[in-house]
Design a protein around this motif. Structure first.
Motif, PDB file in Angstrom:
ATOM      1  N   UNK A 162       0.943  -1.129   0.003  1.00 28.75           N
ATOM      2  CA  UNK A 162      -0.018  -0.062   0.043  1.00 28.75           C
ATOM      3  C   UNK A 162       0.792   1.188   0.171  1.00 28.75           C
ATOM      4  N   UNK A 163       2.073   1.190   0.622  1.00 31.67           N
ATOM      5  CA  UNK A 163       3.128   2.381   0.652  1.00 31.67           C
ATOM      6  C   UNK A 163       3.423   2.780  -0.752  1.00 31.67           C
ATOM      7  N   UNK A 164       3.680   1.627  -1.347  1.00 29.30           N
ATOM      8  CA  UNK A 164       4.195   1.769  -2.840  1.00 29.30           C
ATOM      9  C   UNK A 164       3.194   1.960  -3.818  1.00 29.30           C
ATOM     10  N   UNK A 165       2.013   1.652  -3.642  1.00 31.12           N
ATOM     11  CA  UNK A 165       1.061   2.049  -4.777  1.00 31.12           C
ATOM     12  C   UNK A 165       0.533   3.526  -4.881  1.00 31.12           C
ATOM     13  N   UNK A 166       0.548   3.908  -6.397  1.00 32.76           N
ATOM     14  CA  UNK A 166       0.155   5.163  -6.503  1.00 32.76           C
ATOM     15  C   UNK A 166      -0.869   5.094  -7.573  1.00 32.76           C
ATOM     16  N   UNK A 167      -1.406   6.225  -8.047  1.00 38.48           N
ATOM     17  CA  UNK A 167      -2.362   6.287  -9.087  1.00 38.48           C
ATOM     18  C   UNK A 167      -2.076   5.524 -10.381  1.00 38.48           C
ATOM     19  N   UNK A 168      -0.629   5.407 -10.494  1.00 35.88           N
ATOM     20  CA  UNK A 168      -0.088   4.727 -11.872  1.00 35.88           C
ATOM     21  C   UNK A 168      -0.404   3.430 -11.639  1.00 35.88           C
ATOM     22  N   UNK A 169      -0.459   3.168 -10.468  1.00 28.22           N
ATOM     23  CA  UNK A 169      -0.157   1.209 -10.473  1.00 28.22           C
ATOM     24  C   UNK A 169      -1.294   0.625 -11.072  1.00 28.22           C
ATOM     25  N   UNK A 170      -0.778  -0.447 -11.991  1.00 26.28           N
ATOM     26  CA  UNK A 170      -1.711  -1.035 -12.715  1.00 26.28           C
ATOM     27  C   UNK A 170      -1.680  -2.474 -12.166  1.00 26.28           C
TER      28      UNK A 170
END
Length: 401
Positions: A162-170
């Motif tokens: 979750x800490x690594x997730x961004x809006x660009x994570x697919x």
């Protein structure tokens, strides 16, 4: 005069496979007469089971195998793969949602090509298999590493993801059992990660190539079995190479949603067309025939697993968690760095790997091939005697025995 580069930038930017590079060097030194013991290759030392070889011998005499067949694979093989997927991954799919590929490596490559657009991010638990980064780059994606060290048993947490997730994570890449660590996520950990991915609408590429190589009471639970709701956004990749000692036969597969598999099959129709028909016939025999040889190999790997972990952990400065799957040990060797060994002071695992190859004729793959420095990968898919002898060389070099 044309001043454009001779080769494309995407090709010149590809790094050579580190595991194959180390293995090739070890073989070259052995050919020169040096007594090399190599733990580099992720390749069973057993012969392919005889009934599989016999199926290939029969197939090569049948003229129907001399012609093009469907790009996505022989119908009989796709059915066999669907049956195996239901049995081992808990996912019922029609054979139409199976694509047979030239090895598991092509399945992974095509999965990234099918899902990624430029700029899409892929969460990659680290340490990771050496080819994932290059495949992601070739698909235009961006790799985001999520690291878990030996203190975590090489298993990432939902909080880290979750800490690594961004809006660009697919995409989330999920690998259990792991190459290079042999780590296996528990059913509870797999479910938690799967539910997290599903709640954020992520795709999952789940590499299950070592699915059947687990030990003790461990079972590698598929993420789609743990979270059935993920089935519509998950591509499973697998193959016969590791379980059936068929690395050179080059046969893998993809299983996933109908639209993704149609796209992957379309790509393959332009890339390679069908996989070698003789190999496909052999794979049918592997999946549907006698599984006793597989169990015998698994038991041998289990025995070697105990040997290598016990012996590596006798070396002060090495911390080797017990792998629950695959056929790799992945010790943390930071305790050996920064010390002088026969006049040489290595500061990275790459330097240490070079040192032990030169001084002990033992080849292992440095951690830099799989993520951060500070680790070595030892494959225990080699005979019992050379496995023990190689580790004893290391013990003597580092002052034990």
């Amino acid at each position: 005069m044309n001043h454009s580069p001779r080769l494309s930038q995407k090709i010149t930017n590809i790094a050579e496979s580190a595991t194959l590079k180390v293995d090739a060097r070890a073989k070259a030194l052995k050919a020169e007469g040096r007594p090399i013991i190599s733990y580099a290759a992720g390749e069973p030392d057993f012969a392919t089971p005889q009934h599989i070889v016999e199926a290939a011998e029969t197939a090569i005499r049948d003229p129907k195998n001399y012609r093009y067949t469907p790009a996505a694979g022989l119908p009989e093989l796709r059915e066999a793969i669907a049956t195996k997927t239901a049995r081992d991954s808990g996912l019922d799919v029609p054979a139409s949602q199976v694509v047979v590929t030239n090895g598991g490596k092509q399945a992974v490559y095509q999965a990234f090509q099918t899902l990624l657009d430029p700029g899409d991010e892929v969460l990659v638990p680290s340490p990771y298999w050496t080819s994932y980064p290059e495949m992601i780059k070739l698909a235009g994606g961006t790799q985001v590493d999520v690291f878990a060290g030996a203190d975590q048993g090489y298993l990432v947490t939902v909080e880290q993801l979750e800490a690594a997730r961004t809006e660009k994570t697919k995409v989330l890449l999920f690998v259990s059992p792991s190459n290079p660590t042999g780590a296996v996520y528990s059913p509870e950990q797999t479910r938690a990660i799967g539910e997290w991915a599903e709640s954020h609408g992520l795709w999952v590429i789940s590499d299950e190539i070592y699915q059947n190589l687990v030990y003790g009471e461990t079972r590698a639970v598929s993420i789609v079995e743990a979270v059935p709701a993920l089935a519509d956004r998950t591509i499973l990749v697998n193959g016969v190479a590791k379980t059936y000692a068929m690395t050179g036969w080059r046969l893998g597969w993809m299983v996933g949603p109908a639209d993704a598999m149609a796209g992957a099959a379309n790509l393959q129709s332009h890339l390679t067309s069908n996989v070698n028909n003789v190999t496909q016939r052999a794979a049918i025999a592997a999946l549907t025939g006698d599984q006793q040889p597989v169990e015998q190999m698994r038991q041998a790997f289990d025995r070697r697993r105990h040997t290598i972990v016990t012996e590596l952990n006798k070396i002060p400065g090495m911390k080797t968690p017990t792998p629950e799957g695959a056929f790799y040990a992945y010790p943390d060797i930071t305790g050996l760095l920064g010390q002088e060994w026969e006049g040489i002071t290595p500061h990275t695992s790459l330097e240490l790997a070079d040192l032990i190859l030169e001084k002990t004729n033992v080849a292992a793959v440095p951690g830099e091939a799989f993520g951060p420095s500070g680790y070595l990968r030892f494959s225990y898919a080699l005979g019992d005697d050379p496995l023990l002898e190689g580790i004893q060389r290391l013990q003597r070099f580092f002052g034990i025995g």
